[in-house]
Design an enzyme around this catalytic site. Structure first.
Site, PDB file in Angstrom:
ATOM      1  N   HIS A   1       0.671  -1.222   0.039  1.00  0.00           N
ATOM      2  CA  HIS A   1       0.028   0.096   0.025  1.00  0.00           C
ATOM      3  C   HIS A   1       0.726   1.187  -0.022  1.00  0.00           C
ATOM      4  O   HIS A   1       0.522   2.037  -0.793  1.00  0.00           O
ATOM      5  CB  HIS A   1      -0.983  -0.025   1.272  1.00  0.00           C
ATOM      6  CG  HIS A   1      -1.876   1.047   1.428  1.00  0.00           C
ATOM      7  ND1 HIS A   1      -3.198   1.092   1.239  1.00  0.00           N
ATOM      8  CD2 HIS A   1      -1.475   2.558   1.790  1.00  0.00           C
ATOM      9  CE1 HIS A   1      -3.616   2.721   1.275  1.00  0.00           C
ATOM     10  NE2 HIS A   1      -2.607   3.163   1.891  1.00  0.00           N
ATOM     11  N   GLU A   2       1.903   1.414   0.738  1.00  0.00           N
ATOM     12  CA  GLU A   2       2.846   2.464   0.859  1.00  0.00           C
ATOM     13  C   GLU A   2       3.496   2.587  -0.194  1.00  0.00           C
ATOM     14  O   GLU A   2       4.165   3.608  -0.739  1.00  0.00           O
ATOM     15  CB  GLU A   2       3.562   2.408   2.326  1.00  0.00           C
ATOM     16  CG  GLU A   2       2.599   2.581   3.684  1.00  0.00           C
ATOM     17  CD  GLU A   2       1.604   3.693   3.650  1.00  0.00           C
ATOM     18  OE1 GLU A   2       1.912   4.757   2.996  1.00  0.00           O
ATOM     19  OE2 GLU A   2       0.622   3.712   4.172  1.00  0.00           O
TER      20      GLU A   2
ATOM     21  N   HIS B   1       1.780   4.415  -3.032  1.00  0.00           N
ATOM     22  CA  HIS B   1       2.037   5.679  -2.905  1.00  0.00           C
ATOM     23  C   HIS B   1       3.300   6.264  -3.348  1.00  0.00           C
ATOM     24  O   HIS B   1       3.267   7.437  -4.089  1.00  0.00           O
ATOM     25  CB  HIS B   1       1.710   6.278  -1.246  1.00  0.00           C
ATOM     26  CG  HIS B   1       0.457   6.143  -0.962  1.00  0.00           C
ATOM     27  ND1 HIS B   1      -0.698   6.601  -1.504  1.00  0.00           N
ATOM     28  CD2 HIS B   1      -0.179   5.523   0.387  1.00  0.00           C
ATOM     29  CE1 HIS B   1      -1.628   6.232  -0.660  1.00  0.00           C
ATOM     30  NE2 HIS B   1      -1.420   5.641   0.357  1.00  0.00           N
TER      31      HIS B   1
END
Length: 263
Positions: free
Chosen positions: A63-64, A67
Site C-alpha cells: 500500500h505504501e 503511494h
C-alpha cells in the site's frame, strides 16, 4: 497514507530499489505460516494469527509502496532517498499511524487500517491530478489485493472441506483488505480519501480543516463504535465481500482463529 511534510533533497544519498530483507522475511513468514496452517502443523489459532498478521504487514508495505512509486513517477525523487521504494515496513514509521491505530483497529474491531505513513514532498509533484493519484494509489492497491485473494478463494475454497481453517484465515485477510479500502477512501483528514480531494479544496476550507486534522482519524475510530455508524460501515463492507464471493461464515471463522486468545 501520505503526508505532505516537505523534505530536503540530499545529493549523493544512497538509494536502493531492492526489496528490503525485512520485507522478504515477512513474505517468507507468510508462506511458512500459511503452509503450516494448510497442513495443520502447530496450534491452529496461533498459526492463523501469524499468517494473517504477516500477510497484513506485507499488504501494508505494498500500500505504501504504491503511494511512493506514483509520487516517484510524478516527480518526487525524495521517496527513493527515504527508502520507500524498498518495501521496508520500518521506513513507513509513525507511531500513531503505524503501530497504535492499526493494532487497535484489527484486534478490537477487526478493521484493516493501513497504518504506515510516507512523507511526500508535494512541491515536486507536477499537477493537482498527480497529487490525487498519489493518494488514490493506496486504496487501489487494497482493492487489487482483495480482488486477487477473492479470485483464489472462489476458485479453490468452495470445494475444499479439508483445509477449512486455512480458507477461513484467507477470507479474513480478504475482509481486512476490503475494510482498509472502504475506510481509507473516506474523505476524512489523515486518510487517503481526503488526500484525493485536497488539491481541489480552497485555502479557506483547508485552514478550517487544519486544526482538527490531527484528531480526525481518532474521532472516526470513536464514531465506528456507535452502533448505527458501525452497522452502516459493515453493511458497505459486506456488500463488497458478497460481490467478491466471500461468505461471511468463512470470515467469522478466520476472525475467531485470528483472535484465538479471546476464545
Amino acid at each position: 497514507m501520505t503526508t505532505g511534510e516537505p523534505v530536503r533533497q540530499r545529493p549523493g544519498a544512497s538509494v536502493s530499489r531492492w526489496p528490503s530483507p525485512i520485507f522478504v522475511g515477512l513474505v517468507l513468514a507468510t508462506a511458512v505460516s500459511g503452509w503450516a496452517l494448510w497442513n495443520r502443523s502447530g496450534p491452529t489459532g496461533l498459526t492463523a494469527f501469524v499468517f494473517v498478521a504477516c500477510a497484513w504487514v506485507v499488504s501494508l508495505c505494498l500500500h505504501e509502496f504504491a503511494h511512493a512509486m506514483v509520487a516517484f513517477r510524478s516527480g518526487d525523487r525524495t521517496v527513493a532517498e527515504r527508502g520507500y521504494l524498498t518495501l521496508d515496513p520500518l521506513k513507513y514509521t509513525h507511531f500513531a499511524y503505524s503501530i497504535l491505530l492499526p493494532l487497535l483497529f484489527v484486534l478490537l474491531g477487526g478493521i484493516g487500517l493501513p497504518g504506515g505513513a510516507v512523507f511526500i514532498d508535494r512541491r515536486y509533484l507536477r499537477s493537482r491530478l498527480a497529487n490525487s493519484l498519489v493518494s488514490l494509489a493506496g486504496p487501489l492497491t487494497n482493492i487489487l489485493l482483495a480482488a486477487v485473494l477473492a479470485v483464489v478463494f472462489t476458485a479453490f475454497a468452495p470445494d475444499d472441506r479439508v483445509h477449512v481453517e486455512f480458507w477461513g484465515a484467507f477470507a479474513f485477510l480478504t475482509f481486512l483488505q476490503v475494510t482498509a479500502a472502504v475506510l481509507n477512501s473516506l474523505p476524512v483528514p489523515g486518510l487517503d480519501g481526503f488526500g484525493v480531494i485536497q488539491p481541489y479544496l480552497s485555502n479557506k476550507v483547508l485552514r478550517k480543516v487544519g486544526p482538527i486534522a490531527p484528531y480526525a482519524v481518532l474521532m472516526l475510530f470513536v464514531l465506528l463504535w456507535i452502533p448505527p455508524v458501525n452497522q452502516a460501515f459493515f453493511s458497505i463492507v459486506g456488500w463488497f465481500l458478497a460481490l467478491l464471493g466471500i461468505p461471511g461464515v468463512y470470515i467469522a471463522l478466520g476472525q475467531q482463529l485470528f483472535q484465538f486468545w479471546m476464545g
